[in-house]
Design an enzyme around this catalytic site. Sequence first.
Site, PDB file in Angstrom:
ATOM      1  N   SER A  70       0.809  -1.221   0.000  1.00  0.00           N
ATOM      2  CA  SER A  70       0.000   0.000   0.000  1.00  0.00           C
ATOM      3  C   SER A  70       0.839   1.266   0.000  1.00  0.00           C
ATOM      4  O   SER A  70       0.417   2.302  -0.520  1.00  0.00           O
ATOM      5  CB  SER A  70      -0.931   0.020   1.219  1.00  0.00           C
ATOM      6  OG  SER A  70      -0.183  -0.064   2.424  1.00  0.00           O
ATOM      7  N   GLY A 123      -1.891  -4.014   1.150  1.00  0.00           N
ATOM      8  CA  GLY A 123      -2.026  -5.216   1.961  1.00  0.00           C
ATOM      9  C   GLY A 123      -1.172  -6.381   1.539  1.00  0.00           C
ATOM     10  O   GLY A 123      -1.140  -7.415   2.221  1.00  0.00           O
ATOM     11  N   ASN A 141       3.887  -5.749   5.812  1.00  0.00           N
ATOM     12  CA  ASN A 141       2.681  -6.502   6.163  1.00  0.00           C
ATOM     13  C   ASN A 141       3.001  -7.895   6.688  1.00  0.00           C
ATOM     14  O   ASN A 141       2.211  -8.471   7.439  1.00  0.00           O
ATOM     15  CB  ASN A 141       1.737  -6.587   4.955  1.00  0.00           C
ATOM     16  CG  ASN A 141       1.177  -5.233   4.574  1.00  0.00           C
ATOM     17  OD1 ASN A 141       0.737  -4.474   5.436  1.00  0.00           O
ATOM     18  ND2 ASN A 141       1.200  -4.905   3.302  1.00  0.00           N
ATOM     19  N   ASP A 198      -0.953   7.976   9.989  1.00  0.00           N
ATOM     20  CA  ASP A 198      -1.316   6.797  10.773  1.00  0.00           C
ATOM     21  C   ASP A 198      -0.086   6.028  11.249  1.00  0.00           C
ATOM     22  O   ASP A 198      -0.196   4.893  11.689  1.00  0.00           O
ATOM     23  CB  ASP A 198      -2.229   5.870   9.961  1.00  0.00           C
ATOM     24  CG  ASP A 198      -1.547   5.336   8.702  1.00  0.00           C
ATOM     25  OD1 ASP A 198      -0.410   5.780   8.399  1.00  0.00           O
ATOM     26  OD2 ASP A 198      -2.149   4.494   8.009  1.00  0.00           O
ATOM     27  N   HIS A 241       1.493   4.944   6.740  1.00  0.00           N
ATOM     28  CA  HIS A 241       1.377   5.429   5.369  1.00  0.00           C
ATOM     29  C   HIS A 241       1.787   6.892   5.259  1.00  0.00           C
ATOM     30  O   HIS A 241       1.560   7.681   6.181  1.00  0.00           O
ATOM     31  CB  HIS A 241      -0.057   5.254   4.868  1.00  0.00           C
ATOM     32  CG  HIS A 241      -0.499   3.827   4.829  1.00  0.00           C
ATOM     33  ND1 HIS A 241      -1.184   3.249   5.879  1.00  0.00           N
ATOM     34  CD2 HIS A 241      -0.319   2.861   3.903  1.00  0.00           C
ATOM     35  CE1 HIS A 241      -1.430   1.981   5.578  1.00  0.00           C
ATOM     36  NE2 HIS A 241      -0.907   1.720   4.394  1.00  0.00           N
TER      37      HIS A 241
END
Length: 265
Positions: free
Chosen positions: A74, A103, A133, A223, A226
């Site tokens: 992502s 993801g 991930n 966040d 990202h």
Amino acid sequence: MYSITGFRSLATTCIMSLALCSGAPNAALAEEPQARSAATTPAPRTEEWWTKRLEKANELARQGDIDLVFVGDSITQGWESSGKAVWEKYYSHRKALNLGFSGDRTQHVLWRLDHGNIDGIAPKVVVVMIGTNNVDSHSNAEQIAQGVKAIVARLREKLPKAKILLLGIFPRGEAPNPGREQIAEINTMIKKSAESDDMVRYLDIGAMYVQPDGHISKDIMPDYLHLNPVGYEMWAKAIEPALAEMLGEKPIGDASAPGDASGGS
């Protein structure tokens, strides 16, 4: 003379001895850790958006005329949203293809590379950043590093003339945490692997996203994972000198490269 029971016991002993003498493997011992690791086993995903993005990416690849490819999750896909303006400035004129899928783990990238993502293209450079991930999964640092190295190996096999800019996984989380420690272990391992191939260059720019006290600012990663436009601008500037050199071009703007680079160009 043996009884039936005795004969069966003898037969069982002989069979076991024959297996040992012939080198028959013990299943519990024969399977190496990375053979059991999901991180190195190509696997597709079933979400509708993912399969549609795969089809679109494969169609773009079939059209050819690609000089630069970004492979990742992502954070890489985000070049199409938060990083769109920066992408236009640095990469749109370089015939670039974005193969970032939100993801994705290493196993998903491996599957994509075997199912059309890079078929029919001959890019000059592939930029790879993947693995964050997997940190959320049950894989350990060595297994995840093996997954990243498997991706590099697959790219080297399928695109033998392409140079690879392998990026260290970016730090994540507002403050220092076990996930960051695992990421640091992975990065150390993949950096070492890049040193043995002069077509692969390793670059770790993650430290520039971390403040002196170890915290990550929401002004860069809202966040703590990202990037926002500021973060993408930092990314582009940081890799530009190395990327331009690998492409055989003059760097764009006043970019400078922090971080740790190793490997050939």
